[in-house]
Enzyme design. Structure first.
Site, PDB file in Angstrom:
ATOM      1  N   CYS A 103      49.169  42.428  40.234  1.00 41.35           N
ATOM      2  CA  CYS A 103      49.052  43.718  39.575  1.00 41.35           C
ATOM      3  C   CYS A 103      50.187  44.597  40.101  1.00 41.35           C
ATOM      4  CB  CYS A 103      47.687  44.341  39.866  1.00 41.35           C
ATOM      5  SG  CYS A 103      47.487  45.897  38.999  1.00 41.35           S
ATOM      6  N   CYS A 252      52.698  49.035  33.208  1.00 38.67           N
ATOM      7  CA  CYS A 252      52.253  47.681  33.571  1.00 38.67           C
ATOM      8  C   CYS A 252      53.383  46.877  34.240  1.00 38.67           C
ATOM      9  CB  CYS A 252      51.727  46.922  32.345  1.00 38.67           C
ATOM     10  SG  CYS A 252      50.833  45.419  32.835  1.00 38.67           S
TER      11      CYS A 252
HETATM   12  O1  PYC Z   1      50.679  46.936  36.574  1.00 39.82           O
HETATM   13  O2  PYC Z   1      50.653  44.740  36.509  1.00 39.82           O
HETATM   14  C1  PYC Z   1      50.141  45.831  36.313  1.00 39.82           C
HETATM   15  C2  PYC Z   1      48.774  45.871  35.736  1.00 39.82           C
HETATM   16  C3  PYC Z   1      48.022  44.809  35.345  1.00 39.82           C
HETATM   17  C4  PYC Z   1      46.815  45.336  34.868  1.00 39.82           C
HETATM   18  C5  PYC Z   1      46.857  46.700  35.001  1.00 39.82           C
HETATM   19  N1  PYC Z   1      48.067  47.012  35.534  1.00 39.82           N
END
Ligand code: PYC
Length: 325
Positions: A103, A252
């Site tokens: 994550c 993300c």
């Molecule tokens: O930032 O990799 C990330 C992530 C995965 C799920 C929520 N954030």
């Protein structure tokens, strides 16, 4: 080495009450809740401890990340002593429906939390995750750059019929989690369209499952990444649906890693060039890639802020102690 759970004096066999110290942070609007003390006493290797948490303590994941104590947008993290004492920490991330491989926003949150606690100083820290070792550089201004596991495009221009919407084409890619990354979705990536973006992405993910489209070795594709035109100063905007029906408020980290791998595979991005990507709420991550022995190694930079230092109380006589199930 960080990762040991301090013994919690309040976890006794005489009471039915367990106390967990958690530190909350957010990275670009996406929350991370890290268990700092009071978690289960786990033994064995990093992998053994992950297996033990998942098989014997899964209800702590639910208690941490769901109502009535939290909401389903919460990503939780458990500090685990790493296999190698030269590593700073090990971590297992999870959310309201299950476990994450890696994550990005959570790692930025973890490093910021450890710094806030005074356990680490600016510099480079290596962190063990279920999908490999990542490194995180804590900058003196508070930003964190996470150098992720090698990321790659697994399948190019895969088409799937999404009932009610028609054919959609995208790439399947790995960035520490599995993503279907799509530009031809026909949606407007704007915060005012969140409900329709979630609904579309949920149906798209279901269509991938129904069509047998997976990541390597049949791994389910549990993240959907829609791309759209960027605002000023950025290269792209994204909307990312996470496992469960929640969207990432940040851009993300693992999704940006997967996207960079696809851009490199297409010859649309080169090593060292800066990629600025806006999330659906407008927060920004910066990414770059290095290519080492043919592998694409992304680095994602962002910033987190600590929002709470709390004690969660888990009283076994509470019928909703471990969620509303
Ligand atoms: O930032 O990799 C990330 C992530 C995965 C799920 C929520 N954030």
């Amino acid at each position: 080495m960080i990762g040991m759970h301090e013994a919690s004096p309040s976890v006794t066999t005489q009471t039915t009450e367990q106390r967990l110290r958690v530190i909350d942070s957010h990275t670009g609007g996406e929350p991370t809740r890290l268990i700092i003390a009071g978690g289960p006493a786990l033994t064995g290797s990093f992998d053994d401890q992950i297996t033990a948490f998942q098989s014997q303590h899964d209800r702590l994941r639910v208690a941490l990340c769901t109502e009535p104590r939290a909401s389903e947008i919460c990503v939780g993290g458990l500090l685990i002593p790493p296999t190698d004492s030269h590593l700073t920490a090990g971590v297992l991330f999870f959310n309201h429906v299950g476990y994450l491989g890696m994550c990005g926003h959570g790692t930025i949150g973890l490093v910021t939390t450890l710094a806030w606690l005074g356990r680490i100083a600016p510099g480079t820290h290596r962190i063990e995750t279920p999908v490999g070792i990542v490194s995180a550089e804590l900058h003196t201004d508070g930003r964190v750059s996470v150098t992720n596991v090698p990321s790659y495009r697994y399948a190019h221009r895969v088409s799937v019929r999404v009932p009610g919407y028609g054919m959609v084409t995208g790439d399947v890619a790995w960035g520490g989690n599995w993503f279907f990354i799509c530009e031809d979705h026909g949606r407007t990536l704007d915060r005012s369209h969140l409900q329709t973006l979630v609904a579309f992405s949920v149906d798209l993910r279901q269509a991938l499952t129904n069509s047998g489209i997976t990541g390597a070795q049949g791994a389910p594709i549990d993240h959907i990444e829609l791309l759209g035109p960027a605002g000023a100063g950025c290269d792209a905007k994204n909307f990312v649906l996470c496992p469960g029906n929640v969207y990432d408020r940040s851009a993300c980290g693992t999704g940006t890693s997967a996207r960079l791998a696809c851009l490199v595979a297409e010859g649309r991005w080169t090593a060292g060039k800066r990629y600025r990507v806006q999330s659906i709420i407008g927060s920004v991550f910066e990414g770059t890639v290095r290519q080492i022995n043919g592998e694409v190694i992304p680095t994602i930079t962002g910033q987190a802020w600590v929002t709470a230092d709390s004690t969660l109380i888990l009283n076994q006589s509470d019928p909703y102690c471990f969620g509303l199930t």
